[in-house]
Design a protein around this motif. Sequence first.
Motif, mmCIF file in Angstrom:
data_model
loop_
_atom_site.group_PDB
_atom_site.id
_atom_site.type_symbol
_atom_site.label_atom_id
_atom_site.label_comp_id
_atom_site.label_asym_id
_atom_site.label_seq_id
_atom_site.Cartn_x
_atom_site.Cartn_y
_atom_site.Cartn_z
ATOM 1 N N UNK A 61 1.259 -1.618 -0.140
ATOM 2 C CA UNK A 61 -0.169 -0.015 -0.249
ATOM 3 C C UNK A 61 1.019 1.637 0.139
ATOM 4 N N UNK A 62 0.900 2.055 -0.838
ATOM 5 C CA UNK A 62 2.147 2.658 -1.263
ATOM 6 C C UNK A 62 1.906 4.092 -2.568
ATOM 7 N N UNK A 63 2.199 5.175 -2.832
ATOM 8 C CA UNK A 63 2.530 5.865 -3.554
ATOM 9 C C UNK A 63 3.480 6.501 -4.028
ATOM 10 N N UNK A 64 3.991 6.008 -4.777
ATOM 11 C CA UNK A 64 5.270 6.318 -6.047
ATOM 12 C C UNK A 64 5.172 7.952 -6.706
ATOM 13 N N UNK A 65 6.001 8.902 -5.833
ATOM 14 C CA UNK A 65 6.374 9.891 -6.011
ATOM 15 C C UNK A 65 8.266 10.111 -6.730
ATOM 16 N N UNK A 66 7.760 10.498 -7.840
ATOM 17 C CA UNK A 66 9.316 10.924 -8.338
ATOM 18 C C UNK A 66 9.022 11.977 -7.977
ATOM 19 N N UNK A 67 10.592 12.856 -7.873
ATOM 20 C CA UNK A 67 10.612 14.280 -7.713
ATOM 21 C C UNK A 67 11.594 14.205 -8.562
ATOM 22 N N UNK A 68 12.232 15.848 -9.414
ATOM 23 C CA UNK A 68 12.791 15.850 -10.170
ATOM 24 C C UNK A 68 12.589 17.382 -10.841
ATOM 25 N N UNK A 69 13.892 18.526 -11.141
ATOM 26 C CA UNK A 69 13.638 19.534 -11.644
ATOM 27 C C UNK A 69 12.694 19.886 -12.739
ATOM 28 N N UNK A 70 12.383 18.826 -13.978
ATOM 29 C CA UNK A 70 12.206 19.036 -15.446
ATOM 30 C C UNK A 70 10.502 18.166 -14.867
ATOM 31 N N UNK A 71 9.403 18.994 -14.991
ATOM 32 C CA UNK A 71 8.372 19.080 -16.054
ATOM 33 C C UNK A 71 8.129 17.700 -16.678
ATOM 34 N N UNK A 72 9.441 17.713 -17.813
ATOM 35 C CA UNK A 72 8.849 17.304 -18.720
ATOM 36 C C UNK A 72 9.565 15.818 -18.825
ATOM 37 N N UNK A 73 10.394 15.377 -17.923
ATOM 38 C CA UNK A 73 11.105 14.022 -17.719
ATOM 39 C C UNK A 73 9.685 14.197 -16.243
ATOM 40 N N UNK A 74 8.903 14.153 -16.127
ATOM 41 C CA UNK A 74 7.978 13.723 -14.871
ATOM 42 C C UNK A 74 7.101 13.223 -15.630
ATOM 43 N N UNK A 75 6.638 13.774 -16.721
ATOM 44 C CA UNK A 75 5.583 13.683 -18.052
ATOM 45 C C UNK A 75 5.524 12.617 -18.654
ATOM 46 N N UNK A 76 6.933 12.078 -19.170
ATOM 47 C CA UNK A 76 6.940 10.842 -19.603
ATOM 48 C C UNK A 76 7.409 9.933 -18.654
ATOM 49 N N UNK A 77 7.547 10.638 -18.011
ATOM 50 C CA UNK A 77 7.358 8.825 -17.139
ATOM 51 C C UNK A 77 6.578 8.705 -16.301
ATOM 52 N N UNK A 78 5.412 9.665 -15.682
ATOM 53 C CA UNK A 78 4.114 8.782 -15.575
ATOM 54 C C UNK A 78 3.376 8.482 -16.317
ATOM 55 N N UNK A 79 3.282 8.898 -17.682
ATOM 56 C CA UNK A 79 2.599 8.247 -19.576
ATOM 57 C C UNK A 79 3.321 6.915 -19.833
ATOM 58 N N UNK A 80 4.756 6.730 -18.724
ATOM 59 C CA UNK A 80 5.019 5.595 -20.038
ATOM 60 C C UNK A 80 4.286 4.177 -18.208
ATOM 61 N N UNK A 81 4.345 4.832 -17.172
ATOM 62 C CA UNK A 81 4.162 3.902 -15.553
ATOM 63 C C UNK A 81 2.881 4.012 -16.055
ATOM 64 N N UNK A 82 1.817 4.603 -16.895
ATOM 65 C CA UNK A 82 0.701 4.791 -16.781
ATOM 66 C C UNK A 82 -0.081 3.482 -17.608
#
Length: 315
Positions: free
Chosen positions: A98-119
């Motif tokens: 039971x957890x949330x994954x919270x990736x932190x990055x300075x680049x919103x672009x890197x985070x968007x790519x990661x989020x889409x890929x994980x989806x």
Amino acid sequence: MIEQFKEAVNNGLSTPHKNLPSKYFYDKKGDALFVKIMGLPEYYLTRAEHDIFKNQTSNIITSLKLEKDTYFELIELGAGNGTKTKELLKLLSKEGYNFDYLPVDISQNALDNLENNLKTELPFVSVKTKQGDYFEVLESLRHSKHPKVILFLGSNIGNMNDAIASIFMQNLSANLNLGDKLFLGVDLIKSEDIVLPAYNDSQGVTAAFNLNLLDRINKELDADFNRNNFIHTPTYNEKEGIAKSYITSTINQDVHIKAINKTFSFIKNEKIHLEISRKYNDEILNNIITNTQFNIKNKLSDSNNYFANYILEIE
Ligand code: AVI
């Protein structure tokens, strides 16, 4: 941002031992070159840490003392493309943690790519991206009293000198609560014949990665560096466990930087220091965490014993 870059370049090139900070390697071209470096035969670091995530996933979960019915936040500092972390997310999700994954990055672009890929790849993992500076984000999360596991992977701590790494660990420790854990990826001290080629590959990708900083200064600060007049000259001192990247001027030359309105002179064989890649052992890590609440609880190594993931806990 540009003002900080200007100041860093001006300060670094105005001292007797010239230097430029490696954090400026990562423009668009630098990001792409680093991705290439991670796949190079000589650059063992990424493969070694992936080996730990792939082959010791259950061991990671046991070492972190995670419990299925206790919610926790899995926070990754500088998440990148999450290749290694996905191995862990997959097993945690499959086994019903039971957890949330919270990736932190300075680049919103890197985070968007990661989020889409994980989806697509791991649709059952709850992902909450956090854009910003590591410590701003941690400060904002500090007040949630949920247990936290921080991932700081890839030997990223190795690009800090020991004084800065100690301050980093003190800040991290101050933003966590009793029982919170840090899963820290470090490259281990080993012989020069293994480490030096990782920073001096035969295809010249690491040389291009370093020299790209001169192109970035030319582009963003309107300078006239000729990268053909510099060569990549890395070193590794096995006794202290530190790799250093330098570029060396091959001729006497002047370089004008318009944005700073200054000309800098380089003599033949003069070096500019760009990067430090510190390698670790238990003693060095223990020194770095001296003034923190962290204690080393466990250590997982890859099959070659090149790389380690340490588990530290706030006590
Ligand atoms: C990002 N960091 C951990 C890399 C390292 O190994 O120090 C950066 C790097 N520099 C040259 N090659 C890779």
